[in-house]
Design a protein around this motif. Structure first.
Motif, short mmCIF file in Angstrom:
data_model
loop_
_atom_site.label_atom_id
_atom_site.label_comp_id
_atom_site.label_asym_id
_atom_site.label_seq_id
_atom_site.Cartn_x
_atom_site.Cartn_y
_atom_site.Cartn_z
N ASN A 184 -14.53 13.51 -5.23
CA ASN A 184 -14.50 14.82 -4.57
C ASN A 184 -13.13 15.48 -4.71
N ASP A 185 -12.08 14.71 -4.50
CA ASP A 185 -10.72 15.26 -4.61
C ASP A 185 -10.45 15.77 -6.02
N GLU A 186 -10.85 14.99 -7.00
CA GLU A 186 -10.63 15.38 -8.40
C GLU A 186 -11.43 16.63 -8.74
N SER A 187 -12.68 16.69 -8.27
CA SER A 187 -13.54 17.83 -8.58
C SER A 187 -13.02 19.11 -7.94
N ILE A 188 -12.64 19.02 -6.67
CA ILE A 188 -12.11 20.19 -5.98
C ILE A 188 -10.83 20.67 -6.66
N GLY A 189 -9.96 19.73 -7.02
CA GLY A 189 -8.72 20.11 -7.69
C GLY A 189 -8.98 20.83 -9.00
N LEU A 190 -9.95 20.33 -9.77
CA LEU A 190 -10.28 20.96 -11.05
C LEU A 190 -10.80 22.38 -10.85
N ILE A 191 -11.74 22.55 -9.93
CA ILE A 191 -12.32 23.87 -9.71
C ILE A 191 -11.27 24.84 -9.18
N GLU A 192 -10.41 24.38 -8.30
CA GLU A 192 -9.37 25.27 -7.77
C GLU A 192 -8.39 25.68 -8.86
N VAL A 225 -23.14 2.82 -7.95
CA VAL A 225 -24.36 2.04 -7.75
C VAL A 225 -24.03 0.57 -7.49
N ASP A 226 -23.10 0.02 -8.25
CA ASP A 226 -22.74 -1.38 -8.08
C ASP A 226 -22.15 -1.64 -6.69
N ALA A 227 -21.34 -0.71 -6.22
CA ALA A 227 -20.77 -0.87 -4.87
C ALA A 227 -21.86 -0.84 -3.81
N LEU A 228 -22.81 0.07 -3.96
CA LEU A 228 -23.89 0.17 -2.98
C LEU A 228 -24.82 -1.04 -3.05
N TYR A 229 -25.07 -1.52 -4.26
CA TYR A 229 -25.92 -2.70 -4.41
C TYR A 229 -25.27 -3.91 -3.73
N ALA A 230 -23.94 -3.97 -3.80
CA ALA A 230 -23.20 -5.04 -3.12
C ALA A 230 -23.05 -4.75 -1.63
N ARG A 231 -23.59 -3.61 -1.20
CA ARG A 231 -23.53 -3.16 0.19
C ARG A 231 -22.08 -2.99 0.65
N ASP A 232 -21.23 -2.60 -0.30
CA ASP A 232 -19.81 -2.37 -0.01
C ASP A 232 -19.61 -0.87 0.19
N THR A 233 -19.93 -0.39 1.37
CA THR A 233 -19.82 1.04 1.62
C THR A 233 -18.37 1.52 1.66
N ASP A 234 -17.45 0.62 1.99
CA ASP A 234 -16.04 1.02 1.97
C ASP A 234 -15.60 1.36 0.55
N ALA A 235 -16.01 0.52 -0.42
CA ALA A 235 -15.67 0.80 -1.82
C ALA A 235 -16.36 2.08 -2.28
N ALA A 236 -17.61 2.28 -1.86
CA ALA A 236 -18.35 3.48 -2.25
C ALA A 236 -17.66 4.73 -1.71
N ARG A 237 -17.16 4.65 -0.50
CA ARG A 237 -16.45 5.80 0.09
C ARG A 237 -15.18 6.12 -0.70
N VAL A 238 -14.47 5.10 -1.13
CA VAL A 238 -13.25 5.31 -1.92
C VAL A 238 -13.59 5.98 -3.25
N ILE A 239 -14.66 5.52 -3.89
CA ILE A 239 -15.09 6.09 -5.18
C ILE A 239 -15.43 7.57 -5.01
N LEU A 240 -16.19 7.88 -3.98
CA LEU A 240 -16.62 9.27 -3.79
C LEU A 240 -15.49 10.16 -3.31
N ALA A 241 -14.57 9.62 -2.51
CA ALA A 241 -13.43 10.42 -2.07
C ALA A 241 -12.58 10.84 -3.27
N ALA A 242 -12.37 9.89 -4.20
CA ALA A 242 -11.60 10.21 -5.41
C ALA A 242 -12.33 11.24 -6.26
#
Length: 233
Positions: A220-228, A201-218
């Motif tokens: 997603n990767d962590e979640s997929i790894g756990l489920i697998e 939320v803080d990244a999006l409020y700062a309109r820093d979509t690059d930081a938001a993408r990094v947060i979500l990529a991490a």
């Protein structure tokens, strides 16, 4: 359990919602097992109500991705594999990327997240994120799911497209159904659940979509790894 209210009969629509809520909790709580089948008649008898609101509730849950309808056997809890989960994550990512593109376009047109109404909505989303984080840290999956779904629904609503919001909500519900099925294998969930809501939320409020993408990529990767990993146990 659905039943009568203090002042008389419950309407069919109220019963429909109560039954849907109860069964949703059963699925997301992992108490209804993957592949488990049941009929309208069985659920109606369980709750002591007529078949009509039960059928409507089950159809509603099927539309949300919590159940699968079988014309001949009734309804069943879907069974999701790790590959299914990866597909859900990819679909979610495409939708969220569209949100980020919209935010970038708004930045170029000087739209302001600090406009009072929007700022108040963002503050509400952040509070939902704080509750989700507390639940994640405590390993309380049931509470986390409730706040996480509200968090993402309210966050996506900020982008002003109700179709996007509904589609993302459906995908997040389905991904939670899948996640619960695999997390059942763990006795302690502390340290296993994502808790980056306020950071996002803080990244999006700062309109820093690059930081938001990094947060979500991490995430997603962590979640997929756990489920697998859990799927191979």
């Amino acid at each position: 359990m659905p039943g009568s209210t203090g002042n008389g009969a419950v309407t069919r629509s109220t019963l429909r919602q109560q039954i849907a809520d109860a069964l949703r909790d059963e699925v997301l709580g992992g108490r209804l097992q993957p592949g488990q089948e049941f009929t309208v008649k069985e659920i109606a008898e369980q709750y002591g109500v007529s078949a009509t609101p039960v059928r409507e509730a089950l159809v509603d849950l099927s539309a949300q991705g919590l159940l699968e309808a079988d014309q001949h056997r009734g309804f069943r809890v879907p069974e999701y594999s790790a590959a299914d989960y990866r597909g859900m994550i990819e679909a979610r990512s495409l939708i969220i990327e569209g949100m980020f593109i919209a935010l970038d376009a708004g930045r170029q047109s000087h739209q302001n997240f600090e406009e009072p109404r929007v700022a108040a909505a963002i503050a509400g989303v952040r509070r939902r994120g704080e509750e989700a984080q507390r639940a994640a840290s405590a390993g309380d999956l049931t509470v986390l799911i409730g706040y996480d779904l509200r968090f993402w629904r309210e966050l996506s609503a900020l982008f002003g497209n109700p179709y996007l919001t509904d589609f993302l909500h459906r995908l997040r519900v389905q991904s939670w159904v899948c996640t619960v099925q695999h997390l059942r294998r763990l006795s302690d969930l502390r340290g296993c659940l994502w808790s980056g809501h306020t950071e996002l939320v803080d990244a999006l409020y700062a309109r820093d979509t690059d930081a938001a993408r990094v947060i979500l990529a991490a995430y997603n990767d962590e979640s997929i790894g756990l489920i697998e990993r859990l799927a191979t146990r």
